[in-house]
Motif scaffolding. Sequence first.
Motif, PDB file in Angstrom:
ATOM      1  N   ASN A 179     -46.898  28.818   0.529  1.00  0.00           N
ATOM      2  CA  ASN A 179     -45.874  28.072   0.404  1.00  0.00           C
ATOM      3  C   ASN A 179     -46.646  26.954  -0.030  1.00  0.00           C
ATOM      4  O   ASN A 179     -46.152  25.925  -0.668  1.00  0.00           O
ATOM      5  CB  ASN A 179     -45.349  28.132   1.778  1.00  0.00           C
ATOM      6  N   TYR A 238     -45.275  25.752  -3.524  1.00  0.00           N
ATOM      7  CA  TYR A 238     -43.864  24.506  -3.504  1.00  0.00           C
ATOM      8  C   TYR A 238     -45.674  22.883  -2.952  1.00  0.00           C
ATOM      9  O   TYR A 238     -44.395  22.177  -2.372  1.00  0.00           O
ATOM     10  CB  TYR A 238     -43.328  24.101  -1.507  1.00  0.00           C
ATOM     11  N   ASP A 270     -50.288  20.398   3.814  1.00  0.00           N
ATOM     12  CA  ASP A 270     -50.537  20.972   2.166  1.00  0.00           C
ATOM     13  C   ASP A 270     -50.137  19.247   1.846  1.00  0.00           C
ATOM     14  O   ASP A 270     -49.243  18.573   2.071  1.00  0.00           O
ATOM     15  CB  ASP A 270     -49.457  22.002   1.950  1.00  0.00           C
ATOM     16  N   VAL A 302     -34.698  26.556   0.451  1.00  0.00           N
ATOM     17  CA  VAL A 302     -34.435  24.346   0.242  1.00  0.00           C
ATOM     18  C   VAL A 302     -33.769  24.745  -1.154  1.00  0.00           C
ATOM     19  O   VAL A 302     -32.326  23.997  -0.920  1.00  0.00           O
ATOM     20  CB  VAL A 302     -36.012  23.917   0.620  1.00  0.00           C
ATOM     21  N   THR A 334     -37.988  34.426  -1.596  1.00  0.00           N
ATOM     22  CA  THR A 334     -36.982  35.545  -1.043  1.00  0.00           C
ATOM     23  C   THR A 334     -36.202  34.954   0.271  1.00  0.00           C
ATOM     24  O   THR A 334     -35.611  35.216   0.499  1.00  0.00           O
ATOM     25  CB  THR A 334     -38.170  37.238  -0.635  1.00  0.00           C
ATOM     26  N   GLY A 335     -37.239  33.617   0.451  1.00  0.00           N
ATOM     27  CA  GLY A 335     -36.842  32.921   1.905  1.00  0.00           C
ATOM     28  C   GLY A 335     -36.936  33.679   3.056  1.00  0.00           C
ATOM     29  O   GLY A 335     -36.196  33.798   3.779  1.00  0.00           O
ATOM     30  N   LEU A 353     -41.107  32.960   6.235  1.00  0.00           N
ATOM     31  CA  LEU A 353     -41.169  31.417   7.281  1.00  0.00           C
ATOM     32  C   LEU A 353     -40.411  32.752   8.322  1.00  0.00           C
ATOM     33  O   LEU A 353     -40.682  32.621   9.386  1.00  0.00           O
ATOM     34  CB  LEU A 353     -40.465  30.276   7.553  1.00  0.00           C
TER      35      LEU A 353
HETATM   36  P1  ADP Z   1     -39.731  31.766   0.082  1.00  0.00           P
HETATM   37  O1  ADP Z   1     -40.460  32.862   0.487  1.00  0.00           O
HETATM   38  O2  ADP Z   1     -38.796  31.028  -0.437  1.00  0.00           O
HETATM   39  O3  ADP Z   1     -41.450  31.228   0.163  1.00  0.00           O
HETATM   40  P2  ADP Z   1     -40.296  30.783   3.116  1.00  0.00           P
HETATM   41  O4  ADP Z   1     -39.305  31.612   4.084  1.00  0.00           O
HETATM   42  O5  ADP Z   1     -41.889  31.360   3.161  1.00  0.00           O
HETATM   43  O6  ADP Z   1     -39.169  32.054   1.760  1.00  0.00           O
HETATM   44  O7  ADP Z   1     -39.575  29.459   2.829  1.00  0.00           O
HETATM   45  C1  ADP Z   1     -38.074  28.928   3.293  1.00  0.00           C
HETATM   46  C2  ADP Z   1     -38.148  27.733   2.779  1.00  0.00           C
HETATM   47  O8  ADP Z   1     -38.845  26.308   2.935  1.00  0.00           O
HETATM   48  C3  ADP Z   1     -38.615  27.754   0.685  1.00  0.00           C
HETATM   49  O9  ADP Z   1     -37.653  28.468  -0.237  1.00  0.00           O
HETATM   50  C4  ADP Z   1     -39.256  25.986   0.451  1.00  0.00           C
HETATM   51  O10 ADP Z   1     -38.259  25.581   0.204  1.00  0.00           O
HETATM   52  C5  ADP Z   1     -39.106  25.815   2.306  1.00  0.00           C
HETATM   53  N1  ADP Z   1     -40.510  25.594   2.574  1.00  0.00           N
HETATM   54  C6  ADP Z   1     -41.516  26.311   2.622  1.00  0.00           C
HETATM   55  N2  ADP Z   1     -42.450  26.097   3.109  1.00  0.00           N
HETATM   56  C7  ADP Z   1     -43.276  24.961   2.897  1.00  0.00           C
HETATM   57  C8  ADP Z   1     -44.117  24.402   2.218  1.00  0.00           C
HETATM   58  N3  ADP Z   1     -45.541  24.274   2.551  1.00  0.00           N
HETATM   59  N4  ADP Z   1     -43.340  22.627   1.649  1.00  0.00           N
HETATM   60  C9  ADP Z   1     -42.107  22.473   0.988  1.00  0.00           C
HETATM   61  N5  ADP Z   1     -41.522  23.933   1.315  1.00  0.00           N
HETATM   62  C10 ADP Z   1     -41.614  24.656   1.676  1.00  0.00           C
END
Ligand code: ADP
Length: 470
Positions: free
Chosen positions: A370, A374, A398, A418, A429-430, A433
């Motif tokens: 991530n 991102y 990061d 986000v 895919t959201g 996390l």
């Molecule tokens: P995805 O598969 O979309 O990455 P996650 O569940 O990993 O889904 O993350 C959810 C959302 O949280 C992401 O779509 C992103 O917008 C935000 N996000 C997660 N980690 C970070 C990060 N390190 N920096 C910025 N935004 C993040």
Amino acid sequence: MNSIKQRMLNQSMKTKWTFATGITIFFSFAVITIILYVALQTWLINNEEKNALRTVDDVTTFFEMQGATVTIQQIQHNKGLMKAILTQEQTVRIFNLDGIEILRINDVSVAANIPSTVDELLSPQITEQEIDGTHAFVVNKIVHIGPFQGIMQLVHPLTTFDAMMKYMMTTMLIVGLGALLFSVSISYYLAKLLMKPLVGLRDSMEAVRKKGFEEQLNLHYTADDEIGDLLRIYRSMINELEMAFMQQQQFVSDASHELRTPIQVVEGHLSLIKRWGKDDPDILDEALNTSLAEISRMKTMIEELLNLARREKMDPHASANVEQVLQSVTEELAVLYPRARFSQSVVGQQTDVAMSEQALAQVFRNLIENGIRYNDEIPHIQTTIHYDEDNVFVQIEDNGIGISQQNLPHIFDRFYRVDESRGEIAGGTGLGLSITKMLVEKYRVGIEVKSQVGVGTLFLLQFSRKNNNF
Ligand code: ADP
């Protein structure tokens, strides 16, 4: 015999319990009563025997004390004194050697037969006889009254003894019957009382079976006994089943909801190819590329959904070396993202953490990837491992785009992205996390996140140290 046993086994617990305790109580009572009855009978009959023999001895002594010259006539006039020696029920007769009665003291019973042989008379024995319908002890003995030699016969009726034994028997039978009734009722009442929670549990389980998991177990039982244990085990089993059932439902609804759009996209592009794509290489190329991208996204999503749905049980013996796992994840990601830079620092004495290597690698992979994806800059992921006495802290930082305060509370939700468009571009895919959260919760790992838009994001993980003695 076997069929009786089988029929008994098929009875309800209540009946079995009542029967078993009732029979046990009754038999114990019966054995005690019989022992008491026999002991009392022996003691009483011995007493009667002693009384009869004592009377015989007393009368003999009385005759001897009268001297060698006393006559039968004198004795006959002196009967009053002898009467005092006998009890009211006893009768003593004196016969001459021809068997003719010449003296009688008291006249309660008729005479018994006189033994025909002298031997029997010389060694007198007490015998039990039935005289004119009356049960009695009889003693025959040679006596000397002055110069007269005759046969003395004592008849000692056992009517009082018999009446007493009969009374005892009747009383014991009545009491025994009462005891049987009492023991059966007590056992039935006890069985009912003890079986009540079990019956309640059975009924509640039946209701749950008919109405499904939504039906709560309607049973209030707080005792800390076997039934309480059963109830607790059943509740936790139902909870687990309910959870598994909900996960399955969640998986089905997530999969059908999330996969519908990409499938429609692929379907649309395939019909496009069918209609015009055969002749137009541009359309063909674009449609195939989009379809492949959608299929790859679907593949990732299915894998992640399966990861979430699988929810393997926590392995209590699991342990992992944080530095090694981090190293291999970094190496793997360095190949995928050659632009990314990684730096690492370690503080403290190395120790393993209580988590499986696979789960730990997945958590690291999700967080680090991530941070790379991102990111508008050249991604720089900085990890710090800090070992202290009880815990191991891992910080992953990061220099990415950051997450706003408004979005921060939702990033662990399923399918939460986000920025939809950005997420799509980055192929997210959201679910990443959500999987991370599920894993850290399973292994009781603490997780915290701090972020600032345009500066970067920091994830802090707190693991418990693996106790080597475990
Ligand atoms: P995805 O598969 O979309 O990455 P996650 O569940 O990993 O889904 O993350 C959810 C959302 O949280 C992401 O779509 C992103 O917008 C935000 N996000 C997660 N980690 C970070 C990060 N390190 N920096 C910025 N935004 C993040």
